[in-house]
Design an enzyme around this catalytic site. Structure first.
Site, PDB file in Angstrom:
ATOM      1  NE  ARG A  28      -8.435   6.753   8.863  1.00  0.00           N
ATOM      2  CZ  ARG A  28      -7.654   6.778   7.796  1.00  0.00           C
ATOM      3  NH1 ARG A  28      -6.359   6.619   7.922  1.00  0.00           N
ATOM      4  NH2 ARG A  28      -8.170   6.941   6.590  1.00  0.00           N
ATOM      5  CD  GLN A  76      -3.033   4.226  10.450  1.00  0.00           C
ATOM      6  OE1 GLN A  76      -4.207   4.125  10.101  1.00  0.00           O
ATOM      7  NE2 GLN A  76      -2.103   4.583   9.612  1.00  0.00           N
ATOM      8  CB  THR A  79      -7.290  -4.815   1.594  1.00  0.00           C
ATOM      9  OG1 THR A  79      -6.354  -4.365   2.577  1.00  0.00           O
ATOM     10  CG2 THR A  79      -7.192  -3.934   0.362  1.00  0.00           C
ATOM     11  NE  ARG A 133       3.896  15.710   9.926  1.00  0.00           N
ATOM     12  CZ  ARG A 133       3.295  14.814   9.142  1.00  0.00           C
ATOM     13  NH1 ARG A 133       2.847  13.673   9.661  1.00  0.00           N
ATOM     14  NH2 ARG A 133       3.131  15.039   7.844  1.00  0.00           N
ATOM     15  CG  ASP A 188      -5.512  -0.720   2.750  1.00  0.00           C
ATOM     16  OD1 ASP A 188      -5.786  -1.879   3.076  1.00  0.00           O
ATOM     17  OD2 ASP A 188      -4.444  -0.169   3.045  1.00  0.00           O
ATOM     18  CE1 TYR A 245      -0.836   8.877   3.751  1.00  0.00           C
ATOM     19  CE2 TYR A 245       1.282   9.993   3.850  1.00  0.00           C
ATOM     20  CZ  TYR A 245      -0.015   9.862   4.289  1.00  0.00           C
ATOM     21  OH  TYR A 245      -0.500  10.710   5.267  1.00  0.00           O
ATOM     22  CG  ASP A 263      -2.011   1.060   1.103  1.00  0.00           C
ATOM     23  OD1 ASP A 263      -2.535   1.239  -0.009  1.00  0.00           O
ATOM     24  OD2 ASP A 263      -2.346   1.700   2.121  1.00  0.00           O
ATOM     25  CD  GLU A 309      -6.500   4.502   4.225  1.00  0.00           C
ATOM     26  OE1 GLU A 309      -5.776   3.914   3.383  1.00  0.00           O
ATOM     27  OE2 GLU A 309      -6.060   4.976   5.286  1.00  0.00           O
ATOM     28  CB  THR A 368      -6.460   7.940   0.961  1.00  0.00           C
ATOM     29  OG1 THR A 368      -6.475   6.880   1.918  1.00  0.00           O
ATOM     30  CG2 THR A 368      -7.823   8.601   0.911  1.00  0.00           C
ATOM     31  CD  GLU A 422      -5.520   2.776  -0.636  1.00  0.00           C
ATOM     32  OE1 GLU A 422      -4.731   2.084  -1.329  1.00  0.00           O
ATOM     33  OE2 GLU A 422      -5.415   2.858   0.606  1.00  0.00           O
ATOM     34  CE  LYS A 445      -4.215   1.009   5.975  1.00  0.00           C
ATOM     35  NZ  LYS A 445      -5.265   1.823   5.359  1.00  0.00           N
ATOM     36  CG  HIS A 492      -4.973  10.762   2.331  1.00  0.00           C
ATOM     37  ND1 HIS A 492      -6.047  10.731   3.199  1.00  0.00           N
ATOM     38  CD2 HIS A 492      -4.070   9.851   2.812  1.00  0.00           C
ATOM     39  CE1 HIS A 492      -5.816   9.841   4.158  1.00  0.00           C
ATOM     40  NE2 HIS A 492      -4.621   9.309   3.947  1.00  0.00           N
ATOM     41  CE1 TYR A 518       2.531   7.579  12.784  1.00  0.00           C
ATOM     42  CE2 TYR A 518       0.930   7.522  14.577  1.00  0.00           C
ATOM     43  CZ  TYR A 518       1.809   8.236  13.773  1.00  0.00           C
ATOM     44  OH  TYR A 518       1.958   9.581  13.955  1.00  0.00           O
ATOM     45  CD  GLU A 537      -8.243  12.882   3.405  1.00  0.00           C
ATOM     46  OE1 GLU A 537      -7.739  13.743   2.660  1.00  0.00           O
ATOM     47  OE2 GLU A 537      -8.447  11.705   3.048  1.00  0.00           O
TER      48      GLU A 537
END
Length: 420
Positions: free
Chosen positions: A237, A240, A257, A142, A233, A128, A126, A199, A350, A201, A253, A133, A244, A364
């Site tokens: 959250r 995660q 899927t 952040r 996928d 990114y 997978d 997600e 995503t 994808e 994750k 996204h 993570y 999101e």
């Protein structure tokens, strides 16, 4: 590569006005077939490649009807097969188009079949590669730093996932249990994820392999990719967030899927190539790709709760928002000498657009749960998915007088299992 003219028509009833016209001819496999024999779809019918060969309508040396053989076939063989199928299904064909007895034997209504995963998936990766996204997630988690990490515009970031939990559209998924820890919790707790998310994808299936230690070029990648499908996928959250760091996604994750049953070839998608997002700075030479890098693929996400009679669309996005192309993702994966295996599945990550209603996840769409979405028909709200919710992802390319459909990924959420 074999490109079918946009003006081409088929004798198959209803095909010309469907999502599966003669310009499409995707590949799929049916449940209950231990060999995962390959079929193609045209209109509202699927047709077995093996049955076409047995009827003398395909060359006898086409050893591609069984999925493993198909995945190992060369790009040239797959292009020749596509041309043969086009000739069989085009308007005016005599061998099949005028043989009604053979048609009734070979054309199987889609309504009468159940699909299975088209190829045996040895590895799932997978990426990114949706820059919008990645930027949104960076702003959420952040807020005092640049949204994209320093490596994002230089390498297609990805991780190796879990192939054993890839399932076909229509198969429900069970809400995962996991370990979570809230910001004010003294200790972590174990239980059902409270932040189950989708997600949006796309994915690519690989064909002919490379040898270990031998990287792929862009041209190699183009020839290795069998085709493209839809991928959801799933993400837990809250699980995660806790697990993570420092090694990345794991249980959050790996539980499921979901994918669509049809693999749409790059030949069918060639008319829909577009430039995509400008890559700045320019990628390193091994990732450089000239011309139109990505595809104009319309993407939709629909949600139906247990209180609703009809689903509502909650997202409208497009695959042209990918920052890294399918080819760049595959080339980067193999740049250290990793061997590709036939049937490998690679998810894009995503795909979000730039507008709020184009965001490809509930993370999101609700901005980390702070802005719940309202479903107009019932007044219900959602921050994340509830048990009993059914989510559907659809995709298509709109051509001049024809449409290339990818089918859909439809999945219902079941409650988490209880542990003592």
């Amino acid at each position: 590569m074999f490109i079918i003219p946009s003006s081409a028509k088929s004798w198959v009833p209803g095909a010309n006005d469907s999502n599966f016209p003669i310009q499409n001819l995707p590949y799929c496999s049916l449940e209950g077939d231990e060999f995962q024999s390959i079929y193609t779809r045209i209109g509202d019918f699927v047709v077995s490649l093996e049955a076409l060969q047995n009827a003398g309508l395909l060359r006898p040396d086409f050893a591609v009807w069984e999925s493993t053989a198909f995945a190992f076939s060369s790009h040239t063989e797959r292009a020749e097969l596509r041309e043969s199928l086009y000739n069989l299904f085009m308007e005016g064909n005599q061998a099949l188009g005028q043989n009604h007895a053979l048609q009734s034997e070979l054309l199987i209504p889609v309504a009468d079949v159940t699909f299975q995963i088209p190829f045996y998936i040895r590895q799932f990766v997978d990426f990114y590669s949706g820059i919008n996204h990645a930027s949104n997630v960076g702003m959420m988690f952040r807020p005092d730093q640049p949204p994209l990490l320093p490596n994002y515009r230089h390498i297609p970031v990805g991780y190796n996932g879990r192939a054993s939990s890839v399932v076909i559209s229509g198969e429900p998924i069970v809400r995962p249990n996991g370990q979570t820890k809230g910001p004010n919790d003294e200790m972590p707790s174990w239980g059902p994820s409270k932040e189950l998310d989708f997600e949006l994808e796309m994915g690519l299936f690989t064909g002919s392999p490379n040898r270990m230690g031998e990287p792929l070029t862009m041209d190699d990648a183009d020839k290795s990719i069998i085709g493209i499908n839809i991928v959801n996928d799933w993400s837990a959250r809250d699980v995660q967030r806790w697990e993570y760091q420092p090694l990345g996604p794991f249980l959050a994750k790996s539980f499921a899927t979901s994918i669509s049953p049809y693999v749409v070839t790059l030949d069918a998608l060639e008319p829909f190539r577009v430039p995509g997002t400008e890559q700045e700075p320019a990628p390193l030479p091994y990732l450089a790709e000239s011309g139109n890098r990505v595809y104009d693929i319309h993407l939709e996400v629909w949600l139906q709760t247990e209180k609703m009679d009809q689903p509502e669309r909650i997202c409208l996005s497009n695959a042209k928002h990918l920052y890294w192309s399918f080819r760049q993702q595959l080339v980067h994966q193999c740049s250290n000498g990793t061997p590709v295996e036939p049937g490998d599945l690679y998810g894009t990550g995503t795909i979000s657009g730039t507008e709020p209603d184009s965001f490809g996840s509930l993370l999101e769409l609700t901005w980390r749960g702070q802005k719940p979405i309202t479903l107009h028909s019932t007044g219900e709200t959602r921050t994340f998915l509830h048990d009993g919710d059914e989510l559907t992802i659809r995709a298509f390319c709109q051509g001049d007088g024809f449409r290339i459909g990818f089918g859909e990924v439809k999945t219902k959420i079941l409650p988490a299992p209880q542990f003592p």
